[in-house]
Design a protein around this motif. Sequence first.
Motif, PDB file in Angstrom:
ATOM      1  N   ALA A   1       1.423 -17.933  -0.885  1.00  0.00           N
ATOM      2  CA  ALA A   1       1.534 -18.238  -2.314  1.00  0.00           C
ATOM      3  C   ALA A   1       1.754 -16.919  -3.059  1.00  0.00           C
ATOM      4  O   ALA A   1       1.164 -15.897  -2.708  1.00  0.00           O
ATOM      5  N   PRO A   2       2.616 -16.882  -4.070  1.00  0.00           N
ATOM      6  CA  PRO A   2       3.081 -15.610  -4.639  1.00  0.00           C
ATOM      7  C   PRO A   2       2.042 -14.824  -5.413  1.00  0.00           C
ATOM      8  O   PRO A   2       2.239 -13.638  -5.662  1.00  0.00           O
ATOM      9  N   THR A   3       0.931 -15.434  -5.807  1.00  0.00           N
ATOM     10  CA  THR A   3      -0.070 -14.719  -6.593  1.00  0.00           C
ATOM     11  C   THR A   3      -1.451 -14.879  -5.967  1.00  0.00           C
ATOM     12  O   THR A   3      -1.708 -15.843  -5.237  1.00  0.00           O
ATOM     13  N   HIS A   4      -2.321 -13.944  -6.269  1.00  0.00           N
ATOM     14  CA  HIS A   4      -3.711 -14.042  -5.810  1.00  0.00           C
ATOM     15  C   HIS A   4      -4.340 -15.347  -6.273  1.00  0.00           C
ATOM     16  O   HIS A   4      -5.051 -16.015  -5.512  1.00  0.00           O
ATOM     17  N   GLU A   5      -4.101 -15.722  -7.531  1.00  0.00           N
ATOM     18  CA  GLU A   5      -4.730 -16.909  -8.098  1.00  0.00           C
ATOM     19  C   GLU A   5      -4.371 -18.160  -7.303  1.00  0.00           C
ATOM     20  O   GLU A   5      -5.224 -19.028  -7.079  1.00  0.00           O
ATOM     21  N   ARG A   6      -3.136 -18.250  -6.863  1.00  0.00           N
ATOM     22  CA  ARG A   6      -2.720 -19.437  -6.122  1.00  0.00           C
ATOM     23  C   ARG A   6      -3.219 -19.405  -4.676  1.00  0.00           C
ATOM     24  O   ARG A   6      -3.335 -20.440  -4.031  1.00  0.00           O
ATOM     25  N   ARG A   7      -3.491 -18.214  -4.159  1.00  0.00           N
ATOM     26  CA  ARG A   7      -4.049 -18.096  -2.814  1.00  0.00           C
ATOM     27  C   ARG A   7      -5.568 -18.258  -2.805  1.00  0.00           C
ATOM     28  O   ARG A   7      -6.165 -18.529  -1.765  1.00  0.00           O
TER      29      ARG A   7
ATOM     30  N   GLY B   1     -19.066  -8.316  -5.500  1.00  0.00           N
ATOM     31  CA  GLY B   1     -18.701  -9.426  -6.371  1.00  0.00           C
ATOM     32  C   GLY B   1     -17.410 -10.047  -5.866  1.00  0.00           C
ATOM     33  O   GLY B   1     -17.315 -10.483  -4.718  1.00  0.00           O
ATOM     34  N   THR B   2     -16.380 -10.041  -6.704  1.00  0.00           N
ATOM     35  CA  THR B   2     -15.103 -10.654  -6.329  1.00  0.00           C
ATOM     36  C   THR B   2     -14.115  -9.668  -5.742  1.00  0.00           C
ATOM     37  O   THR B   2     -13.086 -10.064  -5.198  1.00  0.00           O
ATOM     38  N   HIS B   3     -14.395  -8.353  -5.854  1.00  0.00           N
ATOM     39  CA  HIS B   3     -13.448  -7.336  -5.416  1.00  0.00           C
ATOM     40  C   HIS B   3     -14.085  -6.386  -4.409  1.00  0.00           C
ATOM     41  O   HIS B   3     -15.301  -6.269  -4.309  1.00  0.00           O
TER      42      HIS B   3
ATOM     43  N   THR C   1      -9.068  -4.741  -4.091  1.00  0.00           N
ATOM     44  CA  THR C   1      -8.476  -5.738  -3.205  1.00  0.00           C
ATOM     45  C   THR C   1      -9.439  -6.903  -3.052  1.00  0.00           C
ATOM     46  O   THR C   1     -10.611  -6.815  -3.434  1.00  0.00           O
ATOM     47  N   ARG C   2      -8.935  -8.003  -2.501  1.00  0.00           N
ATOM     48  CA  ARG C   2      -9.727  -9.219  -2.347  1.00  0.00           C
ATOM     49  C   ARG C   2      -9.355  -9.897  -1.028  1.00  0.00           C
ATOM     50  O   ARG C   2      -8.333  -9.550  -0.411  1.00  0.00           O
ATOM     51  N   PRO C   3     -10.156 -10.850  -0.564  1.00  0.00           N
ATOM     52  CA  PRO C   3      -9.847 -11.522   0.704  1.00  0.00           C
ATOM     53  C   PRO C   3      -8.464 -12.170   0.730  1.00  0.00           C
ATOM     54  O   PRO C   3      -7.897 -12.365   1.801  1.00  0.00           O
ATOM     55  N   THR C   4      -7.923 -12.501  -0.441  1.00  0.00           N
ATOM     56  CA  THR C   4      -6.595 -13.130  -0.455  1.00  0.00           C
ATOM     57  C   THR C   4      -5.519 -12.193   0.074  1.00  0.00           C
ATOM     58  O   THR C   4      -4.447 -12.658   0.472  1.00  0.00           O
ATOM     59  N   ALA C   5      -5.784 -10.881   0.087  1.00  0.00           N
ATOM     60  CA  ALA C   5      -4.827  -9.956   0.691  1.00  0.00           C
ATOM     61  C   ALA C   5      -4.733 -10.191   2.194  1.00  0.00           C
ATOM     62  O   ALA C   5      -3.644 -10.143   2.787  1.00  0.00           O
ATOM     63  N   ASP C   6      -5.874 -10.457   2.844  1.00  0.00           N
ATOM     64  CA  ASP C   6      -5.865 -10.780   4.272  1.00  0.00           C
ATOM     65  C   ASP C   6      -5.187 -12.124   4.529  1.00  0.00           C
ATOM     66  O   ASP C   6      -4.538 -12.314   5.568  1.00  0.00           O
ATOM     67  N   ILE C   7      -5.363 -13.075   3.620  1.00  0.00           N
ATOM     68  CA  ILE C   7      -4.713 -14.381   3.768  1.00  0.00           C
ATOM     69  C   ILE C   7      -3.203 -14.218   3.766  1.00  0.00           C
ATOM     70  O   ILE C   7      -2.491 -14.817   4.591  1.00  0.00           O
TER      71      ILE C   7
END
Length: 457
Positions: free
Chosen positions: A276-282, A182-184, A212-218
Amino acid sequence: MTGLPHSVPVPPGYRVGSWEVREPLASGAFGTVYAGRHTGGAGAGRPREVALKFLPTGTHTPRRLRHLREMAEREVELLRRLRSPRLIRMYDALTVDDPDRPELDGATVLVLERAEGSLDALLRRTPVPGSGPALLAQICEGLHQLHRAGWVHGDLKPANVLLMKDGSVRLGDFNMAAELEGTHAYAPAFATPDYTPPELLWPEYGERGRRTRPTADIWAFGVLTHLVLTDTHPLPGGSAEARCDAAVRYARGTEELRLSPGLPEPWREIVTACLAPTHERRAGLGSAALLRRVERAAGTVRSPRLPRLRPRAWRRPVLVITLAGALLGAAATVTYTSLRDDGPTYGYHRCPPDSVCFFSEEFGMGRMCSWQGDDPDWLSGDETCGWTRDHPVKSIFNNGVEAEGRGGVAYYRGRDFTPAGVDRTRTMRRTGCTSMRQQGNLAGSYAPLSHRWVPNC
């Protein structure tokens, strides 16, 4: 190698299957990589020189052993399922059976494509390499390939970016990789602090690890980009611990990024978006959009599948042919790309999936022609590959997908897959042959005019 916790000491000359261990190449907390040599010579699809990655099992607690085994299994699973130009290739996965050596008995050994070095080693020699932008474009492409396949790398850093002999990039070390549900995804409870986003520095852990999510790699790509282009970190602090504290303050709004004034403006925008400081913004910056921005900043060109000329001051249009489904007699599809005034177009990564690509310059540079099927005459019809009329082929990338009867691509100086000139004196009666997933420069003056897919080289 000595002094590193959990490294795996293996004596030179030790045999694992048909491979002989040679000198150590790298070591970390979760394994050691050695140079390896095939004792029976190179086989079909397997080179003689490889890297042998030992993932330990001996002398640990049952809980630790289970965790190490799970890490090995996830890396093997990813490498078996994904074959992409920017991911290190795995040839085999073995298990050591040696009760007399309890520290090795049961260890997993990955037989991997051997790299020439790592980005980490390059940055130690050359803190701001001139090839940095092009390298970053290939790193980002590797991330995109992973994310598109539904995986998170989880430990992107210079030591895990591998540089091949031809100068191209591969992502490696997938111990921390995790498949999205899914998302995680659920990753092991380890991370490299400098490349970990604020929300994962002190996360909650469940039985399956941390979410974790792909935004961690970003985020990690943003840190790595700043380091490659400026030799500095984007957050203040003289140690990893201090920079982690700064990342937490940054996420809370009490600290700012400290981007280097030497960071060019297009890259400054990219790094700011990645960090960007948060997952949501990334989350709005997916790997596909990021790759497009990075390629524009780096001045690189992707696959010629784009159905239009690229913008800006581009000249000298070059015809690029894709014979989609040529084995089935489908018509050729003609698209156009271009060369820039200031030099040849960059990179093997332009070669479309399931294709073989020939380039007018070394290292995948210059003009390119690509096919998905055979072609008995490169110069027939509408200038199928016009530049080969009076210019030799300097490099090749067999980016094909493995299938029955398709283990390599043979190419010939004559039309209709026939030898011509010097080829008549060769044992194989062909100009050359390149195995699946291989790329590199061609020695001599190669001037093929036809090619066909063959079972093996």
